[in-house]
Design an enzyme around this catalytic site. Structure first.
Site, PDB file in Angstrom:
ATOM      1  N   TYR A 140       0.815  -1.212   0.000  1.00  0.00           N
ATOM      2  CA  TYR A 140       0.000   0.000   0.000  1.00  0.00           C
ATOM      3  C   TYR A 140       0.857   1.274   0.000  1.00  0.00           C
ATOM      4  O   TYR A 140       0.350   2.373   0.233  1.00  0.00           O
ATOM      5  CB  TYR A 140      -0.943   0.000   1.207  1.00  0.00           C
ATOM      6  N   GLY A 252     -10.289  -7.220  -3.674  1.00  0.00           N
ATOM      7  CA  GLY A 252      -8.952  -7.430  -4.228  1.00  0.00           C
ATOM      8  C   GLY A 252      -8.039  -8.171  -3.262  1.00  0.00           C
ATOM      9  O   GLY A 252      -7.234  -9.014  -3.678  1.00  0.00           O
ATOM     10  N   ASP A 253      -8.161  -7.874  -1.968  1.00  0.00           N
ATOM     11  CA  ASP A 253      -7.375  -8.596  -0.964  1.00  0.00           C
ATOM     12  C   ASP A 253      -7.773 -10.064  -0.925  1.00  0.00           C
ATOM     13  O   ASP A 253      -6.922 -10.951  -0.795  1.00  0.00           O
ATOM     14  CB  ASP A 253      -7.579  -7.963   0.417  1.00  0.00           C
ATOM     15  N   CYS A 254      -9.084 -10.329  -1.039  1.00  0.00           N
ATOM     16  CA  CYS A 254      -9.565 -11.705  -1.047  1.00  0.00           C
ATOM     17  C   CYS A 254      -9.023 -12.444  -2.262  1.00  0.00           C
ATOM     18  O   CYS A 254      -8.548 -13.580  -2.158  1.00  0.00           O
ATOM     19  CB  CYS A 254     -11.092 -11.720  -1.046  1.00  0.00           C
ATOM     20  N   ALA A 257      -5.307 -13.165  -1.761  1.00  0.00           N
ATOM     21  CA  ALA A 257      -5.063 -14.141  -0.703  1.00  0.00           C
ATOM     22  C   ALA A 257      -5.362 -15.555  -1.164  1.00  0.00           C
ATOM     23  O   ALA A 257      -4.598 -16.496  -0.904  1.00  0.00           O
ATOM     24  CB  ALA A 257      -5.902 -13.788   0.526  1.00  0.00           C
TER      25      ALA A 257
END
Length: 465
Positions: A140, A252-254, A257
Site C-alpha cells: 500500500y 482485491g485482498d480476497c 489471498a
C-alpha cells in the site's frame, strides 16, 4: 499446526473503521445528510485483511508488517491474535486509520489520519521469509514492502510470490509468480488503449514484461479477470461465476489471498485465478470486509487446511446464491470406482460437493502402520481433478466433526449399508438444520482389497522362477 510451511503475508496494515447508518434528513445548519448510526466496526485493513482471509480456512499465516504503540496498532493486534502470527517491524508514528461513513450502504465520506515511518527488519523477519511456502505482498506504499525489498527479491527466486500492487506502492520485485492489479491500476500504468478486453490484455502482457513477472492477472470487477503473460497475445479470461451484489471493499485482498494460497498448494496460475475469482465473488456477496461474521466468529481450526480449492469460500459462494452445500469425507488412499460412483451421486444432490479428507497422521491412526499409501498432497490433487468435486479440505482429527461444525453443510453423505441415524455426524448436522444421508456403495471395491491384491501379485512375481 498443519505441518506445512506457512504462507507469509508482507505489507502495510491499516485500521479500517466503517460507520454505517441511515440518512433520512439534512442537518439544519448545512446541506449535509444526518447519519443515524446503526453499526460501527473497526478491523484490520490492507495486508491485515489479506492475512485474515488467507487464514480463515485454517492455513498457517505469518503477517510481517509495521506496528507502533498507538491505539490503532493495539486494536490490530487484538483482532489478529489467534488468527495469524505477527512478525513486527517498528513503526515510528501512528498506524494509519481509514474511516468510512456510509448511509444506506453508500459511502458519504472517507477520513484518513495517522501515518509513520517503517523501521528496519530484524533477523526474525528474515527467518519468517526463509521458512515461507509462498509469499503474498500487499504493497500500500507505506514503506513495509520497500524495507523488505532485498529479502522479497530473494523469496521470489525460491517460492511462489504474489504481489498485489496499489497506486502508492512501488513495482513488484522481479520473478513474481503472479501480480494482481485492478483495471484502474493497470490503466494508470499503461494509459493508452481504452477499456476493452483487448486493451486490458495488452496492458497485462506489457506489465508482465516490464516487471519480469511470470503472469499478471488484471481484475475487471463484474467482467472477471484477465490472466496475461509477458508479450503473450493469448490471455485467459476467467469470468465471475455470477454477479456479486454487495460492498466490494476488500475484494482485491480476497482475490490475492486465495490466489497465493492456491499457488502455495502447488496450483498453476490458471488454477489459482479460477479459485480466486469464485472466492472474491462469494466474499462480496457475503458482505465483504464489513461482514461481522468474518470478525466475530472464532478463527478457523488450525487443523482444517485448504487444499484443492478453498472449501469455505466455495460453501459461502453457494449459500449466497441460495444453493445446497453437500459434503462427504474419507481417506481416499487409493481412489477407485466405488469412490467415483459415490462422489458422482453426492454431487447430484446439491450445488457443490466438498470432500473432507483425513490427513496422513489421521489416516495412519485409523488404518495402522504402512498407511497412507499415497500422501495427502497426492490424494487431494486426484480428488480435486474429478469433475464432481468442487473443493477439498483436510482435517487432522480422527473424525471430521470439528471441521463440519465450521463448514456447516446442508447435506453430509456417506457410502455404506447402515442407517443415516447411526452416523456419528448426524446429530451435529441436525444442530444447524442439516441432513445426513447414506448412499449405496459399489460392492466389492475397497482400498484395502486393492492393496492386498497388489501385494499378492508383487509377492508372486518375486517368487516366480
Amino acid at each position: 499446526m498443519t505441518g506445512r510451511a506457512p504462507l507469509v503475508v508482507v505489507g502495510d496494515v491499516l485500521l479500517d473503521r466503517d460507520i454505517r447508518g441511515v440518512a433520512s434528513r439534512l442537518a439544519p445548519d448545512a446541506p449535509a445528510p444526518v447519519v443515524d448510526v446503526t453499526d460501527d466496526l473497526s478491523r484490520p485493513g490492507g495486508a491485515g485483511l489479506a492475512a485474515v482471509l488467507a487464514a480463515r480456512s485454517g492455513r498457517e499465516v505469518v503477517l510481517i508488517t509495521a506496528l507502533g504503540e498507538d491505539r490503532a496498532s493495539n486494536r490490530v493486534r487484538e483482532v489478529l491474535d489467534g488468527r495469524v502470527r505477527l512478525v513486527e517491524l517498528p513503526l515510528e508514528g501512528s498506524l494509519p486509520v481509514k474511516t468510512r461513513v456510509l448511509a444506506d450502504g453508500r459511502p458519504l465520506v472517507r477520513i484518513d489520519r495517522g501515518g509513520g515511518q517503517v523501521g528496519l527488519p530484524d533477523a526474525e523477519v528474515g527467518r519468517a521469509l526463509a521458512d515461507a511456502q509462498a509469499v503474498l505482498v500487499a504493497d500500500y506504499g507505506r514503506g513495509t514492502a520497500q524495507a523488505l525489498r532485498p529479502l522479497l527479491t530473494d523469496s521470489a527466486g525460491r517460492v511462489p510470490l504474489v504481489w498485489d500492487p496499489h497506486p502508492r506502492g512501488g513495482p513488484p520485485v522481479p520473478g513474481a509468480r503472479l501480480v494482481t492489479p485492478n483495471a484502474a491500476e493497470a490503466t494508470a500504468l499503461c494509459p493508452d488503449g481504452g477499456d476493452s478486453l483487448a486493451a486490458h490484455a495488452r496492458r497485462g502482457a506489457e506489465l508482465a514484461e516490464r516487471w519480469g513477472a511470470a503472469a499478471v492477472a488484471v481484475t475487471l470487477g463484474e467482467r472477471g479477470v484477465l490472466l496475461t503473460r509477458p508479450l503473450s497475445e493469448a490471455p485467459m479470461l476467467v469470468p465471475a461465476p455470477y454477479r456479486a451484489v454487495g460492498d466490494p471493499c476488500g475484494a482485491g485482498d480476497c482475490f490475492a489471498a486465495v490466489a497465493a494460497s492456491a499457488l502455495a498448494d502447488g496450483g498453476l496460475p490458471e488454477e489459482a485465478v479460477q479459485l480466486a475469482v469464485a472466492a472474491a465473488a462469494a466474499f462480496v456477496s457475503a458482505g465483504g470486509a464489513c461482514d461481522r461474521d468474518l470478525w466475530k466468529t472464532s478463527p478457523r481450526s488450525a487443523s482444517a487446511r485448504p487444499a484443492g480449492g478453498d472449501a469455505f469460500a466455495t460453501a459461502a459462494s453457494v449459500r449466497a446464491r441460495g444453493g445446497t452445500v453437500v459434503a462427504t469425507g474419507g481417506c481416499f488412499d487409493l481412489l477407485h470406482a466405488g469412490h467415483v460412483g459415490l462422489l458422482d451421486s453426492a454431487r447430484r444432490i446439491g450445488d457443490c460437493l466438498i470432500v473432507c479428507v483425513n490427513s496422513d497422521a489421521s489416516l495412519r491412526r485409523l488404518k495402522g502402520p504402512g498407511r497412507p499409501l499415497n500422501p495427502l498432497e497426492d490424494r487431494v490433487r486426484v480428488l480435486a481433478a474429478l469433475g464432481s468435486v468442487d473443493a477439498v479440505v483436510a482435517f487432522e482429527e480422527d473424525t471430521p466433526q470439528a471441521l463440519l461444525g465450521l463448514l456447516r453443510p446442508d447435506v453430509w453423505v456417506k457410502g455404506g449399508d447402515y442407517s443415516a441415524d447411526d452416523l456419528p455426524e448426524a446429530r451435529a448436522l441436525r444442530g444447524w438444520g442439516g441432513q445426513a444421508v447414506v448412499l449405496p456403495y459399489l460392492d466389492g471395491r475397497s482400498t484395502t482389497g486393492i492393496a492386498d491384491r497388489a501385494a499378492r501379485a508383487a509377492s508372486g512375481a518375486r517368487s516366480a522362477p
